[in-house]
Design an enzyme around this catalytic site. Sequence first.
Site, PDB file in Angstrom:
ATOM      1  N   GLU A  31       0.832  -1.209   0.000  1.00  0.00           N
ATOM      2  CA  GLU A  31       0.000   0.000   0.000  1.00  0.00           C
ATOM      3  C   GLU A  31       0.862   1.254   0.000  1.00  0.00           C
ATOM      4  O   GLU A  31       0.571   2.220  -0.709  1.00  0.00           O
ATOM      5  CB  GLU A  31      -0.895   0.017   1.239  1.00  0.00           C
ATOM      6  CG  GLU A  31      -1.854  -1.145   1.295  1.00  0.00           C
ATOM      7  CD  GLU A  31      -2.369  -1.417   2.693  1.00  0.00           C
ATOM      8  OE1 GLU A  31      -3.355  -2.136   2.798  1.00  0.00           O
ATOM      9  OE2 GLU A  31      -1.781  -0.924   3.673  1.00  0.00           O
ATOM     10  N   GLY A  97     -11.364  -6.072   6.580  1.00  0.00           N
ATOM     11  CA  GLY A  97     -12.365  -7.105   6.325  1.00  0.00           C
ATOM     12  C   GLY A  97     -13.758  -6.510   6.463  1.00  0.00           C
ATOM     13  O   GLY A  97     -14.042  -5.814   7.446  1.00  0.00           O
ATOM     14  N   MET A 211      -6.760  -3.625  12.010  1.00  0.00           N
ATOM     15  CA  MET A 211      -5.907  -3.823  13.185  1.00  0.00           C
ATOM     16  C   MET A 211      -5.177  -2.562  13.664  1.00  0.00           C
ATOM     17  O   MET A 211      -4.330  -2.656  14.538  1.00  0.00           O
ATOM     18  CB  MET A 211      -4.889  -4.938  12.873  1.00  0.00           C
ATOM     19  CG  MET A 211      -5.577  -6.255  12.512  1.00  0.00           C
ATOM     20  SD  MET A 211      -4.438  -7.573  12.025  1.00  0.00           S
ATOM     21  CE  MET A 211      -3.691  -8.001  13.579  1.00  0.00           C
ATOM     22  N   GLU A 212      -5.460  -1.408  13.089  1.00  0.00           N
ATOM     23  CA  GLU A 212      -4.681  -0.217  13.468  1.00  0.00           C
ATOM     24  C   GLU A 212      -5.501   1.046  13.736  1.00  0.00           C
ATOM     25  O   GLU A 212      -5.103   1.889  14.551  1.00  0.00           O
ATOM     26  CB  GLU A 212      -3.655   0.134  12.364  1.00  0.00           C
ATOM     27  CG  GLU A 212      -2.619  -0.938  12.081  1.00  0.00           C
ATOM     28  CD  GLU A 212      -3.118  -2.013  11.125  1.00  0.00           C
ATOM     29  OE1 GLU A 212      -4.096  -1.757  10.391  1.00  0.00           O
ATOM     30  OE2 GLU A 212      -2.548  -3.130  11.125  1.00  0.00           O
ATOM     31  N   ASP A 235     -11.427  -8.535   2.087  1.00  0.00           N
ATOM     32  CA  ASP A 235     -11.982  -9.850   2.443  1.00  0.00           C
ATOM     33  C   ASP A 235     -13.244  -9.627   3.264  1.00  0.00           C
ATOM     34  O   ASP A 235     -13.551  -8.497   3.637  1.00  0.00           O
ATOM     35  CB  ASP A 235     -10.940 -10.654   3.244  1.00  0.00           C
ATOM     36  CG  ASP A 235     -10.479  -9.890   4.488  1.00  0.00           C
ATOM     37  OD1 ASP A 235      -9.453  -9.194   4.405  1.00  0.00           O
ATOM     38  OD2 ASP A 235     -11.169  -9.938   5.523  1.00  0.00           O
TER      39      ASP A 235
HETATM   40  N1  SAH Z   1      -0.776 -11.495   5.163  1.00  0.00           N
HETATM   41  C1  SAH Z   1      -0.295 -10.192   5.565  1.00  0.00           C
HETATM   42  C2  SAH Z   1      -0.757  -9.914   6.955  1.00  0.00           C
HETATM   43  C3  SAH Z   1      -2.027  -9.245   6.912  1.00  0.00           C
HETATM   44  S1  SAH Z   1      -2.538  -8.763   8.487  1.00  0.00           S
HETATM   45  C4  SAH Z   1       1.199 -10.172   5.498  1.00  0.00           C
HETATM   46  O1  SAH Z   1       1.746 -11.151   5.083  1.00  0.00           O
HETATM   47  O2  SAH Z   1       1.801  -9.152   5.839  1.00  0.00           O
HETATM   48  C5  SAH Z   1      -3.901  -7.873   8.019  1.00  0.00           C
HETATM   49  C6  SAH Z   1      -3.696  -6.425   7.677  1.00  0.00           C
HETATM   50  O3  SAH Z   1      -4.793  -6.024   6.884  1.00  0.00           O
HETATM   51  C7  SAH Z   1      -3.733  -5.538   8.897  1.00  0.00           C
HETATM   52  O4  SAH Z   1      -2.951  -4.397   8.672  1.00  0.00           O
HETATM   53  C8  SAH Z   1      -5.220  -5.196   9.052  1.00  0.00           C
HETATM   54  O5  SAH Z   1      -5.405  -3.850   9.403  1.00  0.00           O
HETATM   55  C9  SAH Z   1      -5.825  -5.454   7.675  1.00  0.00           C
HETATM   56  N2  SAH Z   1      -6.924  -6.439   7.583  1.00  0.00           N
HETATM   57  C10 SAH Z   1      -7.452  -6.839   6.398  1.00  0.00           C
HETATM   58  N3  SAH Z   1      -8.408  -7.766   6.576  1.00  0.00           N
HETATM   59  C11 SAH Z   1      -8.502  -7.961   7.924  1.00  0.00           C
HETATM   60  C12 SAH Z   1      -9.292  -8.834   8.729  1.00  0.00           C
HETATM   61  N4  SAH Z   1     -10.164  -9.684   8.188  1.00  0.00           N
HETATM   62  N5  SAH Z   1      -9.121  -8.796  10.074  1.00  0.00           N
HETATM   63  C13 SAH Z   1      -8.214  -7.950  10.627  1.00  0.00           C
HETATM   64  N6  SAH Z   1      -7.422  -7.120   9.903  1.00  0.00           N
HETATM   65  C14 SAH Z   1      -7.552  -7.108   8.563  1.00  0.00           C
END
Ligand code: SAH
Length: 268
Positions: A31, A97, A211-212, A235
């Site tokens: 991003e 999500g 998550m932030e 998602d």
């Molecule tokens: N697979 C990624 C990790 C993603 S963690 C990697 O390899 O780096 C998820 C990130 O996307 C976080 O920054 C969160 O803010 C966001 N996010 C997207 N979908 C989410 C969900 N279903 N639950 C929680 N956070 C989600």
Amino acid sequence: MQGGFGRLFFCLFRRTCPVTTTAIVSALHEELAAVLALMPDEQQQVVGGRTFWRGHLHGHDVVAVLSGIGKVAAATTATVLVERFGVQRIVFTGVAGGLAPGVRVGDVVVAQRFLQHDMDASPIFPRHEVPGYGRASFDADAALTAQLARASERVLRALPSQLGPEVLNAFELQTPRCHQGLLISGDRFVSTTAESQALREALPEALAVEMEGAAFAQVCHDYGVPLAVVRTISDRADDAAHVDFPRFLREVASRYSGAIIDALLTQR
Ligand code: SAH
């Protein structure tokens, strides 16, 4: 700007017209890369193990940074942005999500309020209330959020047709919509249908989960710094949440991030 006169003029101009520094933050590398690609002159500075990129974007003073994932990383990043870089406003772009029924993959959510869904000091405090604040949710800055929503709507009208049929079909992107409302955050990647259903029941107003955002909102509340957050829905926070996540990030979300920031900073 080159030469002595130019520099003198620039310094005088800055003194009479104080410049607003905008922080542009993302959680994930894909991003932020799209935003950095728009900055012609960025310079790196490492603070607290994080790289901050100072520079300009469409004439705005900008500090771009990768917050990392989760509430602690987000709160640290927000604090450094305010204390060390003196930013006057923070814009966060990322993915989330979808929780509410009509919030689909490829839609965009612009946050009006934030809440930590995993904050629970009950029975001493009501569930979700942040101890010491007498409240569970924190507001986004109304003016900056309105600008970000306008920029997002503009991008949603133009970008999907530029992604190409293969990507549009792969993610079943039809007519993406821009939603505004409650965004919830917690230190968990929500990736089971049972968990997203539990969140919907506990917090029926929540549009999306990430998550932030709520950590940024609490720090921005503490310092009185305007915050706006936009999240592309990657998602549905269900059993299939992880499946196409990396591809969506690469082919869709990173393009949205760059285009939305571009549209925001070129807005009048
Ligand atoms: N697979 C990624 C990790 C993603 S963690 C990697 O390899 O780096 C998820 C990130 O996307 C976080 O920054 C969160 O803010 C966001 N996010 C997207 N979908 C989410 C969900 N279903 N639950 C929680 N956070 C989600």
